[in-house]
Write a protein that holds these residues in place. Structure first.
Motif, mmCIF file in Angstrom:
data_model
loop_
_atom_site.group_PDB
_atom_site.id
_atom_site.type_symbol
_atom_site.label_atom_id
_atom_site.label_comp_id
_atom_site.label_asym_id
_atom_site.label_seq_id
_atom_site.Cartn_x
_atom_site.Cartn_y
_atom_site.Cartn_z
ATOM 1 N N LYS A 166 13.735 18.945 -4.150
ATOM 2 C CA LYS A 166 14.444 19.632 -5.236
ATOM 3 C C LYS A 166 15.692 18.886 -5.688
ATOM 4 C CE LYS A 166 17.186 22.651 -2.203
ATOM 5 N NZ LYS A 166 17.451 24.053 -1.813
ATOM 6 N N HIS A 167 16.156 17.941 -4.874
ATOM 7 C CA HIS A 167 17.327 17.148 -5.235
ATOM 8 C C HIS A 167 16.945 15.915 -6.047
ATOM 9 C CE1 HIS A 167 19.429 19.688 -2.394
ATOM 10 N NE2 HIS A 167 18.590 19.319 -1.442
ATOM 11 N N GLY A 168 15.657 15.717 -6.261
ATOM 12 C CA GLY A 168 15.199 14.575 -7.026
ATOM 13 C C GLY A 168 15.015 13.324 -6.209
ATOM 14 N N LYS A 169 14.988 13.433 -4.890
ATOM 15 C CA LYS A 169 14.700 12.274 -4.060
ATOM 16 C C LYS A 169 13.179 12.093 -3.949
ATOM 17 C CE LYS A 169 17.313 13.325 -0.436
ATOM 18 N NZ LYS A 169 18.004 13.141 0.870
ATOM 19 N N VAL A 170 12.752 10.847 -4.130
ATOM 20 C CA VAL A 170 11.334 10.512 -4.135
ATOM 21 C C VAL A 170 11.021 9.736 -2.859
ATOM 22 C CG1 VAL A 170 9.483 9.352 -5.398
ATOM 23 C CG2 VAL A 170 11.399 10.374 -6.654
ATOM 24 N N TYR A 171 10.154 10.305 -2.029
ATOM 25 C CA TYR A 171 9.789 9.716 -0.737
ATOM 26 C C TYR A 171 8.432 9.034 -0.882
ATOM 27 C CZ TYR A 171 13.292 13.164 0.693
ATOM 28 O OH TYR A 171 14.437 13.918 0.794
ATOM 29 N N VAL A 172 8.381 7.747 -0.574
ATOM 30 C CA VAL A 172 7.139 6.980 -0.720
ATOM 31 C C VAL A 172 6.696 6.481 0.648
ATOM 32 C CG1 VAL A 172 6.017 5.019 -1.837
ATOM 33 C CG2 VAL A 172 7.844 6.262 -3.043
ATOM 34 N N ALA A 173 5.462 6.801 1.015
ATOM 35 C CA ALA A 173 4.878 6.289 2.252
ATOM 36 C C ALA A 173 4.397 4.872 1.997
ATOM 37 C CB ALA A 173 3.727 7.179 2.711
ATOM 38 N N ASP A 174 5.192 3.905 2.416
ATOM 39 C CA ASP A 174 4.898 2.482 2.256
ATOM 40 C C ASP A 174 4.094 2.064 3.485
ATOM 41 O OD1 ASP A 174 4.959 -0.165 1.492
ATOM 42 O OD2 ASP A 174 7.094 -0.456 1.909
ATOM 43 N N ARG A 175 2.783 2.315 3.415
ATOM 44 C CA ARG A 175 1.982 2.403 4.634
ATOM 45 C C ARG A 175 1.971 1.117 5.461
ATOM 46 N NH1 ARG A 175 -4.419 3.658 4.730
ATOM 47 N NH2 ARG A 175 -4.550 1.424 5.160
ATOM 48 N N GLU A 176 1.579 0.018 4.844
ATOM 49 C CA GLU A 176 1.418 -1.195 5.638
ATOM 50 C C GLU A 176 2.746 -1.906 5.920
ATOM 51 O OE1 GLU A 176 -1.491 -1.736 7.222
ATOM 52 O OE2 GLU A 176 -1.883 0.194 6.278
ATOM 53 N N ASN A 177 3.832 -1.463 5.306
ATOM 54 C CA ASN A 177 5.173 -1.889 5.729
ATOM 55 C C ASN A 177 5.744 -0.967 6.806
ATOM 56 O OD1 ASN A 177 5.781 -4.297 4.338
ATOM 57 N ND2 ASN A 177 6.183 -3.158 2.440
ATOM 58 N N ILE A 201 2.557 12.685 3.130
ATOM 59 C CA ILE A 201 3.834 13.389 3.292
ATOM 60 C C ILE A 201 3.702 14.756 2.650
ATOM 61 C CG2 ILE A 201 6.313 13.374 2.812
ATOM 62 C CD1 ILE A 201 6.113 10.366 2.325
ATOM 63 N N VAL A 202 4.093 15.796 3.379
ATOM 64 C CA VAL A 202 4.123 17.151 2.832
ATOM 65 C C VAL A 202 5.540 17.679 2.953
ATOM 66 C CG1 VAL A 202 3.260 19.504 3.032
ATOM 67 C CG2 VAL A 202 1.708 17.580 3.372
ATOM 68 N N LEU A 203 6.087 18.116 1.838
ATOM 69 C CA LEU A 203 7.427 18.701 1.792
ATOM 70 C C LEU A 203 7.324 20.204 2.008
ATOM 71 C CD1 LEU A 203 10.484 18.259 1.072
ATOM 72 C CD2 LEU A 203 9.825 18.714 -1.292
ATOM 73 N N VAL A 204 8.074 20.725 2.984
ATOM 74 C CA VAL A 204 7.997 22.137 3.348
ATOM 75 C C VAL A 204 9.345 22.794 3.084
ATOM 76 C CG1 VAL A 204 7.532 23.785 5.188
ATOM 77 C CG2 VAL A 204 6.257 21.630 5.101
ATOM 78 N N GLU A 205 9.368 23.689 2.091
ATOM 79 C CA GLU A 205 10.538 24.525 1.783
ATOM 80 C C GLU A 205 11.804 23.712 1.527
ATOM 81 O OE1 GLU A 205 10.733 27.262 5.043
ATOM 82 O OE2 GLU A 205 9.024 28.439 4.323
ATOM 83 N N ASP A 206 11.639 22.456 1.096
ATOM 84 C CA ASP A 206 12.784 21.575 0.861
ATOM 85 C C ASP A 206 13.707 21.491 2.070
ATOM 86 O OD1 ASP A 206 12.974 20.139 -1.717
ATOM 87 O OD2 ASP A 206 12.575 22.127 -2.548
ATOM 88 N N ILE A 207 13.115 21.607 3.252
ATOM 89 C CA ILE A 207 13.863 21.482 4.506
ATOM 90 C C ILE A 207 13.275 20.377 5.365
ATOM 91 C CG2 ILE A 207 14.554 22.668 6.637
ATOM 92 C CD1 ILE A 207 14.388 25.299 5.091
ATOM 93 N N TYR A 208 11.941 20.333 5.446
ATOM 94 C CA TYR A 208 11.258 19.404 6.340
ATOM 95 C C TYR A 208 10.252 18.548 5.581
ATOM 96 C CZ TYR A 208 12.888 22.830 9.782
ATOM 97 O OH TYR A 208 13.655 23.684 10.523
ATOM 98 N N LEU A 266 0.810 -1.209 0.000
ATOM 99 C CA LEU A 266 0.000 0.000 0.000
ATOM 100 C C LEU A 266 0.854 1.274 0.000
ATOM 101 C CD1 LEU A 266 -3.302 0.576 2.002
ATOM 102 C CD2 LEU A 266 -2.196 2.185 0.451
ATOM 103 N N PRO A 267 1.490 1.594 -1.118
ATOM 104 C CA PRO A 267 2.126 2.908 -1.265
ATOM 105 C C PRO A 267 1.043 3.986 -1.271
ATOM 106 C CG PRO A 267 2.109 1.742 -3.370
ATOM 107 C CD PRO A 267 1.609 0.783 -2.341
ATOM 108 N N HIS A 268 0.994 4.763 -0.197
ATOM 109 C CA HIS A 268 -0.173 5.609 0.049
ATOM 110 C C HIS A 268 0.010 7.045 -0.413
ATOM 111 C CE1 HIS A 268 -3.628 7.233 2.413
ATOM 112 N NE2 HIS A 268 -4.104 6.014 2.207
ATOM 113 N N CYS A 269 1.262 7.501 -0.553
ATOM 114 C CA CYS A 269 1.507 8.830 -1.101
ATOM 115 C C CYS A 269 2.970 8.927 -1.488
ATOM 116 C CB CYS A 269 1.112 9.938 -0.131
ATOM 117 S SG CYS A 269 2.310 10.195 1.173
ATOM 118 N N VAL A 270 3.300 10.043 -2.139
ATOM 119 C CA VAL A 270 4.656 10.259 -2.628
ATOM 120 C C VAL A 270 4.964 11.752 -2.534
ATOM 121 C CG1 VAL A 270 3.816 10.431 -5.004
ATOM 122 C CG2 VAL A 270 6.196 9.806 -4.599
ATOM 123 N N ALA A 271 6.234 12.092 -2.311
ATOM 124 C CA ALA A 271 6.702 13.473 -2.326
ATOM 125 C C ALA A 271 8.066 13.497 -3.000
ATOM 126 C CB ALA A 271 6.795 14.052 -0.911
#
Length: 225
Positions: free
Chosen positions: A165-176, A201-208, A157-162
């Motif tokens: 600016k560096h091109g890193k893709v963060y995936v919320a792998d929910r049930e894992n 997942i919410v990316l804020v100012e490419d800091i948090y 269950l990949p539930h969201c993605v963010a």
């Protein structure tokens, strides 16, 4: 009435778009909570994720009709990716994510679509699949990655993605119960394990990264985990 709020987004004018499973799916407020307008009536089957890009286009994901739609701020439809009630064959029985046997093409109950700062569209897919899909901003499919399972690079269950600016893709792998971090070509970089059923997942100012977890909390992370 909100009924059930599936997602929320904010545009460049601080207008707040609340994506709801109600007769009025998109309800727009100013930053003080005053009602401005609503739209989307009669369009969606089951609202799920919403994302607003730097051009103030609103990307709405509908998991039950297997579509991602792009709108302008007034609710005019600009683009649709996916076909009504047409879904990829993953073995999913329509109820239990454990029934997914294989990864497949877009879509089977997608969960969220986001646009990167370089203009590509990433979609987590989702309840009936175990993939992340990458498209051009006009909807041309570029690549997909992920398979069902608990190993590195696999999803339950990949539930969201963010995307930062560096091109890193963060995936919320929910049930894992983890965040998996990839490059833009789907190569695994690292895994963050100490989250509890991450749902957005919410990316804020490419800091948090603000991560909503189904353990009734929000956790705040830097980009190094």
């Amino acid at each position: 009435p909100f009924t059930d709020v599936a997602g929320v987004g904010v545009d460049s004018r601080d207008q707040v778009y609340v994506f709801t499973r109600s007769p009025h799916p998109v309800i727009v407020f100013d930053k003080d909570g005053n009602f401005i307008r609503s739209w989307g009536e009669g369009i969606f089957t089951r609202p799920h994720g919403v994302f607003i890009d730097k051009d103030d286009s609103i990307w709405c994901t509908d998991d039950m009709d297997h579509k991602v739609r792009k709108f302008d701020p007034n609710g005019n439809l600009l683009l649709t990716i996916g076909s009504q009630n047409v879904y990829s064959d993953t073995g999913y029985d329509g109820r239990d994510i454990r029934s997914i046997k294989r990864a497949a093409a877009p879509f089977n109950r997608p969960t969220k679509a986001v646009v990167s700062q370089t203009g590509e569209l990433y979609v987590s897919d989702g309840y009936g699949n175990a993939r992340v899909h990458k498209f051009t901003k006009d909807g041309k499919h570029l690549l997909s990655w992920g398979t069902p399972g608990i190993g590195p690079g696999q999803f339950i269950l990949p539930h969201c993605v963010a995307v930062d600016k560096h091109g890193k893709v963060y995936v919320a792998d929910r049930e894992n119960r983890r965040i998996q971090v990839f490059d833009t070509e789907g190569k695994l970089i690292t895994i963050w394990s100490n989250v509890e059923r991450p749902t957005d997942i919410v990316l804020v100012e490419d800091i948090y990264l603000f991560i909503a977890e189904l353990s009734h909390r929000v956790s705040v992370w830097d980009l190094d985990g």
